[in-house]
Design a protein around this motif. Structure first.
Motif, PDB file in Angstrom:
ATOM      1  N   MET A 123     -24.573 -42.467  13.281  1.00  0.00           N
ATOM      2  CA  MET A 123     -23.854 -43.692  13.622  1.00  0.00           C
ATOM      3  C   MET A 123     -24.445 -44.870  12.847  1.00  0.00           C
ATOM      4  SD  MET A 123     -21.423 -45.264  15.199  1.00  0.00           S
ATOM      5  CE  MET A 123     -20.814 -44.227  16.520  1.00  0.00           C
ATOM      6  N   LYS A 124     -25.771 -44.949  12.805  1.00  0.00           N
ATOM      7  CA  LYS A 124     -26.434 -46.033  12.079  1.00  0.00           C
ATOM      8  C   LYS A 124     -26.054 -45.987  10.601  1.00  0.00           C
ATOM      9  CE  LYS A 124     -30.911 -47.948  10.907  1.00  0.00           C
ATOM     10  NZ  LYS A 124     -32.290 -47.671  10.691  1.00  0.00           N
ATOM     11  N   SER A 125     -26.098 -44.799  10.018  1.00  0.00           N
ATOM     12  CA  SER A 125     -25.754 -44.627   8.612  1.00  0.00           C
ATOM     13  C   SER A 125     -24.295 -45.006   8.352  1.00  0.00           C
ATOM     14  CB  SER A 125     -26.011 -43.180   8.203  1.00  0.00           C
ATOM     15  OG  SER A 125     -25.656 -42.970   6.871  1.00  0.00           O
ATOM     16  N   ALA A 126     -23.415 -44.595   9.229  1.00  0.00           N
ATOM     17  CA  ALA A 126     -21.987 -44.904   9.081  1.00  0.00           C
ATOM     18  C   ALA A 126     -21.742 -46.406   9.140  1.00  0.00           C
ATOM     19  CB  ALA A 126     -21.181 -44.197  10.162  1.00  0.00           C
ATOM     20  N   LEU A 127     -22.361 -47.074  10.100  1.00  0.00           N
ATOM     21  CA  LEU A 127     -22.170 -48.515  10.233  1.00  0.00           C
ATOM     22  C   LEU A 127     -22.732 -49.262   9.033  1.00  0.00           C
ATOM     23  CD1 LEU A 127     -22.859 -48.942  14.040  1.00  0.00           C
ATOM     24  CD2 LEU A 127     -20.641 -48.879  12.861  1.00  0.00           C
ATOM     25  N   GLU A 128     -23.842 -48.790   8.478  1.00  0.00           N
ATOM     26  CA  GLU A 128     -24.384 -49.385   7.260  1.00  0.00           C
ATOM     27  C   GLU A 128     -23.417 -49.184   6.094  1.00  0.00           C
ATOM     28  OE1 GLU A 128     -28.274 -47.733   6.617  1.00  0.00           O
ATOM     29  OE2 GLU A 128     -29.108 -48.754   8.369  1.00  0.00           O
ATOM     30  N   TYR A 129     -22.850 -47.994   6.002  1.00  0.00           N
ATOM     31  CA  TYR A 129     -21.889 -47.708   4.935  1.00  0.00           C
ATOM     32  C   TYR A 129     -20.677 -48.628   5.042  1.00  0.00           C
ATOM     33  CZ  TYR A 129     -18.446 -45.478   2.009  1.00  0.00           C
ATOM     34  OH  TYR A 129     -17.498 -45.255   1.047  1.00  0.00           O
ATOM     35  N   LEU A 130     -20.182 -48.830   6.243  1.00  0.00           N
ATOM     36  CA  LEU A 130     -18.976 -49.630   6.430  1.00  0.00           C
ATOM     37  C   LEU A 130     -19.173 -51.107   6.120  1.00  0.00           C
ATOM     38  CD1 LEU A 130     -17.441 -47.901   9.565  1.00  0.00           C
ATOM     39  CD2 LEU A 130     -16.685 -47.747   7.178  1.00  0.00           C
ATOM     40  N   GLN A 131     -20.415 -51.538   5.929  1.00  0.00           N
ATOM     41  CA  GLN A 131     -20.653 -52.917   5.508  1.00  0.00           C
ATOM     42  C   GLN A 131     -20.183 -53.131   4.065  1.00  0.00           C
ATOM     43  OE1 GLN A 131     -21.724 -55.333   7.673  1.00  0.00           O
ATOM     44  NE2 GLN A 131     -21.466 -53.628   9.086  1.00  0.00           N
TER      45      GLN A 131
END
Length: 69
Positions: free
Chosen positions: A40-48
């Motif tokens: 989830m953390k990685s995904a949210l960072e990617y979506l930035q």
């Protein structure tokens, strides 16, 4: 083919409010499970810097999706 699937999955997930909920929907739709905390953390960072459709394409291209146990 994968791009079309990613587009369809991202359109479905886009109805959710908030990026975390959208990511959760993508994981459930594509991998049939909830994301781990790290995922989830990685995904949210990617979506930035990336799009929901591109992230759906990433999930569709994972070994977990391609190879069944």
């Amino acid at each position: 083919f994968v791009q079309n699937l990613a587009e369809a999955a991202s359109k479905t997930a886009a109805v959710a409010t908030g990026e975390a909920e959208q990511v959760g929907l993508l994981y459930r739709r594509i991998l049939a499970r909830d994301p781990t905390t790290a995922e989830m953390k990685s995904a949210l960072e990617y979506l930035q810097r990336g799009t929901l459709q591109r992230y759906a394409q990433v999930l569709l291209s994972t070994n977990e999706e391609i190879f069944l146990p």
